[in-house]
Design a protein around this motif. Structure first.
Motif, mmCIF file in Angstrom:
data_model
loop_
_atom_site.group_PDB
_atom_site.id
_atom_site.type_symbol
_atom_site.label_atom_id
_atom_site.label_comp_id
_atom_site.label_asym_id
_atom_site.label_seq_id
_atom_site.Cartn_x
_atom_site.Cartn_y
_atom_site.Cartn_z
ATOM 1 N N ARG A 177 -4.802 18.642 12.056
ATOM 2 C CA ARG A 177 -5.951 19.234 12.770
ATOM 3 C C ARG A 177 -6.716 20.215 11.889
ATOM 4 O O ARG A 177 -7.923 20.364 12.029
ATOM 5 C CB ARG A 177 -5.483 19.947 14.032
ATOM 6 N N ARG A 178 -6.012 20.897 11.004
ATOM 7 C CA ARG A 178 -6.645 21.910 10.146
ATOM 8 C C ARG A 178 -7.353 21.310 8.946
ATOM 9 O O ARG A 178 -8.097 21.996 8.259
ATOM 10 C CB ARG A 178 -5.582 22.901 9.644
ATOM 11 N N ASP A 179 -7.107 20.049 8.669
ATOM 12 C CA ASP A 179 -7.709 19.400 7.494
ATOM 13 C C ASP A 179 -8.960 18.638 7.924
ATOM 14 O O ASP A 179 -8.868 17.658 8.664
ATOM 15 C CB ASP A 179 -6.692 18.459 6.850
ATOM 16 N N GLU A 180 -10.109 19.081 7.441
ATOM 17 C CA GLU A 180 -11.367 18.455 7.874
ATOM 18 C C GLU A 180 -11.513 17.024 7.366
ATOM 19 O O GLU A 180 -12.374 16.284 7.825
ATOM 20 C CB GLU A 180 -12.577 19.311 7.453
ATOM 21 N N ARG A 181 -10.676 16.601 6.431
ATOM 22 C CA ARG A 181 -10.743 15.222 5.919
ATOM 23 C C ARG A 181 -10.089 14.230 6.872
ATOM 24 O O ARG A 181 -10.309 13.028 6.758
ATOM 25 C CB ARG A 181 -10.053 15.145 4.542
ATOM 26 N N ILE A 182 -9.284 14.715 7.823
ATOM 27 C CA ILE A 182 -8.580 13.838 8.763
ATOM 28 C C ILE A 182 -9.404 13.712 10.041
ATOM 29 O O ILE A 182 -9.699 14.692 10.703
ATOM 30 C CB ILE A 182 -7.179 14.412 9.110
ATOM 31 N N MET A 183 -9.788 12.463 10.370
ATOM 32 C CA MET A 183 -10.594 12.235 11.573
ATOM 33 C C MET A 183 -9.719 11.979 12.795
ATOM 34 O O MET A 183 -10.045 12.404 13.890
ATOM 35 C CB MET A 183 -11.528 11.037 11.368
ATOM 36 N N ARG A 184 -8.625 11.229 12.614
ATOM 37 C CA ARG A 184 -7.714 10.900 13.707
ATOM 38 C C ARG A 184 -6.314 10.736 13.141
ATOM 39 O O ARG A 184 -6.144 10.395 11.974
ATOM 40 C CB ARG A 184 -8.082 9.561 14.369
ATOM 41 N N PHE A 185 -5.315 10.901 14.006
ATOM 42 C CA PHE A 185 -3.931 10.675 13.603
ATOM 43 C C PHE A 185 -3.119 10.302 14.824
ATOM 44 O O PHE A 185 -3.494 10.613 15.950
ATOM 45 C CB PHE A 185 -3.339 11.926 12.926
ATOM 46 N N LEU A 186 -2.019 9.630 14.582
ATOM 47 C CA LEU A 186 -1.094 9.283 15.651
ATOM 48 C C LEU A 186 0.305 9.236 15.048
ATOM 49 O O LEU A 186 0.526 8.593 14.027
ATOM 50 C CB LEU A 186 -1.438 7.906 16.245
ATOM 51 N N THR A 187 1.230 9.954 15.670
ATOM 52 C CA THR A 187 2.620 9.959 15.231
ATOM 53 C C THR A 187 3.478 9.464 16.384
ATOM 54 O O THR A 187 3.315 9.939 17.501
ATOM 55 C CB THR A 187 3.063 11.379 14.821
ATOM 56 N N VAL A 188 4.348 8.497 16.100
ATOM 57 C CA VAL A 188 5.220 7.971 17.143
ATOM 58 C C VAL A 188 6.671 8.010 16.687
ATOM 59 O O VAL A 188 6.968 7.846 15.513
ATOM 60 C CB VAL A 188 4.850 6.517 17.561
ATOM 61 N N LEU A 189 7.549 8.238 17.658
ATOM 62 C CA LEU A 189 8.988 8.188 17.434
ATOM 63 C C LEU A 189 9.401 6.721 17.504
ATOM 64 O O LEU A 189 9.061 6.027 18.458
ATOM 65 C CB LEU A 189 9.710 8.999 18.523
ATOM 66 N N LEU A 190 10.098 6.248 16.493
ATOM 67 C CA LEU A 190 10.522 4.852 16.470
ATOM 68 C C LEU A 190 11.905 4.717 17.096
ATOM 69 O O LEU A 190 12.804 5.492 16.779
ATOM 70 C CB LEU A 190 10.574 4.334 15.029
ATOM 71 N N ASP A 191 12.061 3.732 17.971
ATOM 72 C CA ASP A 191 13.399 3.462 18.501
ATOM 73 C C ASP A 191 14.076 2.460 17.563
ATOM 74 O O ASP A 191 13.476 1.981 16.605
ATOM 75 C CB ASP A 191 13.340 2.953 19.946
ATOM 76 N N LYS A 192 15.337 2.133 17.839
ATOM 77 C CA LYS A 192 16.083 1.267 16.918
ATOM 78 C C LYS A 192 15.434 -0.111 16.763
ATOM 79 O O LYS A 192 15.503 -0.719 15.702
ATOM 80 C CB LYS A 192 17.538 1.145 17.352
ATOM 81 N N HIS A 193 14.781 -0.587 17.807
ATOM 82 C CA HIS A 193 14.130 -1.899 17.744
ATOM 83 C C HIS A 193 12.912 -1.856 16.818
ATOM 84 O O HIS A 193 12.686 -2.783 16.047
ATOM 85 C CB HIS A 193 13.716 -2.373 19.144
ATOM 86 N N ALA A 194 12.142 -0.778 16.907
ATOM 87 C CA ALA A 194 10.965 -0.628 16.046
ATOM 88 C C ALA A 194 11.386 -0.466 14.588
ATOM 89 O O ALA A 194 10.742 -1.014 13.688
ATOM 90 C CB ALA A 194 10.135 0.571 16.497
ATOM 91 N N ILE A 195 12.465 0.282 14.357
ATOM 92 C CA ILE A 195 12.969 0.471 12.994
ATOM 93 C C ILE A 195 13.400 -0.874 12.420
ATOM 94 O O ILE A 195 13.050 -1.232 11.295
ATOM 95 C CB ILE A 195 14.141 1.478 12.977
ATOM 96 N N ALA A 196 14.149 -1.644 13.200
ATOM 97 C CA ALA A 196 14.610 -2.968 12.759
ATOM 98 C C ALA A 196 13.420 -3.890 12.493
ATOM 99 O O ALA A 196 13.395 -4.613 11.489
ATOM 100 C CB ALA A 196 15.525 -3.586 13.814
ATOM 101 N N TYR A 197 12.409 -3.828 13.361
ATOM 102 C CA TYR A 197 11.216 -4.651 13.186
ATOM 103 C C TYR A 197 10.503 -4.298 11.881
ATOM 104 O O TYR A 197 10.128 -5.176 11.107
ATOM 105 C CB TYR A 197 10.265 -4.463 14.378
ATOM 106 N N ASN A 198 10.323 -3.000 11.621
ATOM 107 C CA ASN A 198 9.645 -2.560 10.401
ATOM 108 C C ASN A 198 10.411 -2.982 9.156
ATOM 109 O O ASN A 198 9.807 -3.425 8.170
ATOM 110 C CB ASN A 198 9.447 -1.039 10.401
ATOM 111 N N GLU A 199 11.742 -2.852 9.198
ATOM 112 C CA GLU A 199 12.561 -3.246 8.047
ATOM 113 C C GLU A 199 12.447 -4.744 7.801
ATOM 114 O O GLU A 199 12.327 -5.189 6.664
ATOM 115 C CB GLU A 199 14.020 -2.839 8.265
ATOM 116 N N LYS A 200 12.475 -5.517 8.873
ATOM 117 C CA LYS A 200 12.361 -6.973 8.764
ATOM 118 C C LYS A 200 10.983 -7.357 8.206
ATOM 119 O O LYS A 200 10.871 -8.225 7.349
ATOM 120 C CB LYS A 200 12.576 -7.598 10.151
ATOM 121 N N LYS A 201 9.948 -6.686 8.707
ATOM 122 C CA LYS A 201 8.577 -6.948 8.254
ATOM 123 C C LYS A 201 8.450 -6.664 6.752
ATOM 124 O O LYS A 201 7.872 -7.457 6.008
ATOM 125 C CB LYS A 201 7.611 -6.068 9.066
ATOM 126 N N ARG A 202 9.021 -5.526 6.306
ATOM 127 C CA ARG A 202 8.975 -5.183 4.875
ATOM 128 C C ARG A 202 9.765 -6.184 4.041
ATOM 129 O O ARG A 202 9.337 -6.572 2.962
ATOM 130 C CB ARG A 202 9.511 -3.770 4.639
#
Length: 120
Positions: free
Chosen positions: A81-106
């Motif tokens: 929020r303090r950095d004028e270069r950032i227009m939007r952001f989103l942070t999400v907590l990953l559950d075990k399924h999302a972590i597994a999905y990301n690892e598989k995707k990579r």
């Protein structure tokens, strides 16, 4: 125990390549200094926005996947929020399924690039 998070932020398109890299490095270093472990990061480049933000129709997208204490997220989002270069952001907590999905995707992406290199 540290949780795994994914954060995506959009930087203003008026930045030079150097300013964009500097901004990414700033937030990477911020996370590392606060004890986060970077699992993966990806630069998605300049993309068109679904709707204008601050009268701009595109922005530079950056993704970080990291492990950290939950208390770090408020600090990170305050820094965004303090950095004028950032227009939007989103942070999400990953559950075990999302972590597994990301690892598989990579892994699939790595296999595809290795196969591509073998063919060339």
């Amino acid at each position: 125990m540290k949780n795994q998070y994914e954060t995506v932020f959009i930087m203003t398109p008026v930045l030079s390549e150097e300013q964009m890299r500097e901004t990414v490095k700033k937030f990477h270093d911020f996370l590392v200094e606060k004890g986060a472990e970077i699992v993966h990061q990806e630069n998605w480049g300049l993309r068109k926005l679904a709707y204008p933000i601050q009268k701009k129709s595109s922005g530079f997208y950056q993704l970080f996947e990291f492990r950290a204490e939950g208390s770090l997220i408020n600090e990170l989002e305050t820094a965004y929020r303090r950095d004028e270069r950032i227009m939007r952001f989103l942070t999400v907590l990953l559950d075990k399924h999302a972590i597994a999905y990301n690892e598989k995707k990579r892994a699939n992406k790595a296999d595809a690039s290795q196969a591509n290199e073998a063919n060339n």
